[in-house]
Each structure stands twice: as structure tokens, then as C-alpha cells.
Design an enzyme around this catalytic site. Structure first.
Site, PDB file in Angstrom:
ATOM      1  N   HIS A 279       2.466   7.048   0.121  1.00 53.33           N
ATOM      2  CA  HIS A 279       2.504   8.477   0.547  1.00 53.33           C
ATOM      3  C   HIS A 279       2.344   9.177   1.217  1.00 53.33           C
ATOM      4  O   HIS A 279       0.976   9.895   0.733  1.00 53.33           O
ATOM      5  CB  HIS A 279       4.657   8.602   0.818  1.00 53.33           C
ATOM      6  N   CYS A 295       5.176  10.658  -7.586  1.00 53.22           N
ATOM      7  CA  CYS A 295       4.333   9.823  -6.753  1.00 53.22           C
ATOM      8  C   CYS A 295       2.797   9.907  -6.109  1.00 53.22           C
ATOM      9  O   CYS A 295       2.340  10.565  -6.818  1.00 53.22           O
ATOM     10  CB  CYS A 295       5.206  10.038  -5.265  1.00 53.22           C
TER      11      CYS A 295
END
Length: 323
Positions: A279, A295
């Protein structure tokens, strides 16, 4: 879809700026490579190299004119792709392979538009419950929006334009980075040891390489092979403290609105590993100074480029080595 937020922990060992002569548009354009490593601190030639790396598909992160860890990692990734000695140091072979002697201009004039100055958000609170009450987590400053548009550090944008008011109709000086890659990704490697994400086409050629935050010893990214399951542009963020982490005093699930200043930035690429994804970020300067909750965090512009190169089913392999 489950989202996993980036952490806000800042490593203690951040690099202090070195005294330097602040680059100007003329000193950047006139900069030439004279051999050896890039100068300490901020310089015109480092700015040139960052722009050339960006154009070559090897992202330096933010273009800020500094010889920092993101720039060194980008040089190393470029050297690896080009079959050069991958030491992360600038040398004549790297300069020639980047097309430095025939580089042309690396800065450009840009006239600020009405769209650049419109629909700015008010200053954003830190508390997730307060953010959830808003309609959008957008840019809060014209300079913030323009810096992202041209892959720049916001402070460096201001430094290059010391007299600018950053209003519609005004012409300013900005970087001239590469165009968005149009290739298709066949495989993604998340190289945890060096904090880079390498993207390959179906011929095995590295078509892009980005700096990333990929977790920590305490909050590691996954290992092994996974795959892309979905791509969301301008996503909302599902805060689930029972599954991921607790922010402040917020113990109940929340849905945060979309926007480049949201917890996952402008893009979410969902992975088959539950709660994990690739992301964007609201703070591109922090990529090599912070850790994530596992992440893979990229600049918003790099995440957006990657999102347009991948489809569901593309394998994402987490490895512990690579440049």
C-alpha cells in the site's frame, strides 16, 4: 477485505542532515558528475541522479537531493539490474548506464492549475475516531499535492521555489521524473533485507524497483509465496483493533475515509496472506526511518504505478536477500 495499518514507530538512528550548499535550479541543471561517490549531504548532482533513477524505473523514493539510504539502495538495485558491481556507490559505469552524459534537463517549469489548489483538507487529527468522522483524508497543502505529483520532498520543492506563493497560475520549478510504467508485472519480489520491492515481467526482466518499509524483527512481514487478490485505488481503511492493533484509545472497529493521507495512502494491493497488503503512505519521507506492522509500504506514486501493472493472481514472493 482486511487492511493492515502502517506503524508510526520511528527508528532512533535517523540520519542528521549534513551542512551543505542548498541546490538551486541552476546548480541542479549545471551539475556534472566528476567521479567518485555522491557528495555528503544535499547536492545538485544527487538530484540529477535521483531523477535519472526514477526515469529508469528504479525509484529513489522522494527526490530531495540527498545522498541518503534510499538513494544508495536505488543505485544498488540499478547496478544489480544492469549487471554492474552492486555496491550502492555512484561511479562512472553507473553514470554512463543512467545516460548521464546525455541526460538533458532534469527540472521543468510547471504552471499551477486551479485543480492543484482545490479541495484541500483541513489539518488532519491523529486520532482514528476523529478521522472516521471526516469525508476524505486529502492533501492539506498545495505544496504537499505538488510534491507527490512530481515525486519530490515537500521541503525540497519549497527550497527550489523560495519566492513562490503556490497559487493557481503561478509557474514554478519541479522535478521531471519518469512517466508511469505501462508494462505488466508477472512476479513481485519483496526483498526484506534491503527494503526494496522488485517487479519482473514475463521474460524475467526487472521492470521496476521501489523502496519500501517491510516490517521489523518484532512486527515482521510474511515469508514465502503469496499472490495478489485485489487492487483498490483510493481505498477506505477498515480499522479492526481485535485483529490487527489498537490505535490510541480506540477499541471499536472504524472505517476511515479514502485519501492520500489515510493509513494506507492512495492504493491497497491485497494479498492472499490475510490482513497483509502492499500500500501507499501519507509520509513518503519515512520509508527508511520507520517500521510497519508487517505490510509493505511504498510511496503513493510508486504504489499507484505498481497497482496499474498487476492483476489478481500475480505472485508476490517475500525473500530475505536481493538488491
Amino acid at each position: 477485505m482486511k487492511y493492515f495499518a502502517p506503524a508510526t514507530l520511528i527508528l532512533a538512528a535517523t540520519l542528521a542532515p549534513v551542512a551543505h550548499a542548498q541546490p538551486t535550479p541552476s546548480t541542479v541543471e549545471d551539475a556534472s558528475y566528476a567521479g567518485g561517490p555522491l557528495p555528503e549531504g544535499q547536492s545538485g548532482i544527487a538530484t540529477v541522479v535521483q531523477v535519472l533513477l526514477d526515469r529508469a524505473g528504479i525509484s529513489p523514493g522522494v527526490i530531495d537531493g540527498y545522498r541518503g539510504p534510499m538513494s544508495r539502495s536505488a543505485i544498488r538495485a540499478f547496478e544489480t539490474r544492469e549487471g554492474l558491481d552492486a555496491d550502492g556507490e555512484m561511479d562512472q559505469a553507473v553514470w554512463d548506464a543512467l545516460g548521464g552524459p546525455e541526460r538533458g534537463t532534469v527540472l521543468q517549469d510547471y504552471q499551477i492549475t486551479e485543480a492543484d489548489t482545490a479541495d484541500l483538507s483541513d489539518p488532519l487529527p491523529n486520532d482514528y475516531a476523529e478521522l472516521a468522522e471526516l469525508d476524505r483524508l486529502g492533501f492539506t497543502r498545495v505544496t504537499e499535492r505538488l510534491a507527490e505529483k512530481f515525486h519530490m520532498d515537500e521541503g525540497f520543492l519549497k527550497d527550489l521555489n523560495p519566492d513562490a506563493q503556490f497559487v493557481a497560475g503561478e509557474t514554478i520549478t519541479v522535478a521531471a521524473p519518469g512517466e508511469r510504467k505501462q508494462a505488466k508485472a508477472n512476479r513481485i519480489e519483496v526483498r526484506k533485507a534491503v527494503g526494496r520491492v522488485a517487479v519482473f515481467d514475463d521474460a524475467g526482466t526487472m521492470i521496476a524497483n521501489y523502496p519500501a518499509t517491510v516490517g521489523s524483527d518484532q512486527l515482521p512481514s510474511p515469508s514465502g509465496k503469496h499472490e495478489v487478490t485485489a487492487i483498490a485505488i483510493d481505498p477506505t481503511y477498515a480499522y479492526k483493533p481485535d485483529e490487527n492493533f489498537q490505535q490510541g484509545d480506540n477499541k471499536e472497529p472504524l472505517t476511515l475515509p479514502p485519501g492520500p493521507n489515510g493509513p494506507v495512502g492512495s492504493v491497497w494491493i491485497d494479498l492472499s496472506k490475510p490482513t497483509y497488503g502492499i500500500h501507499g503512505t501519507a509520509d513518503p519521507d519515512s520509508l527508511f526511518q520507520s517500521v510497519s506492522h508487517g505490510c509493505v509500504r511504498l510511496t503513493n506514486w510508486d504504489a499507484t504505478e505498481l497497482a496499474h501493472m498487476v492483476d489478481s493472481g500475480v505472485p508476490v514472493v517475500f525473500v530475505s536477500d536481493g538488491s
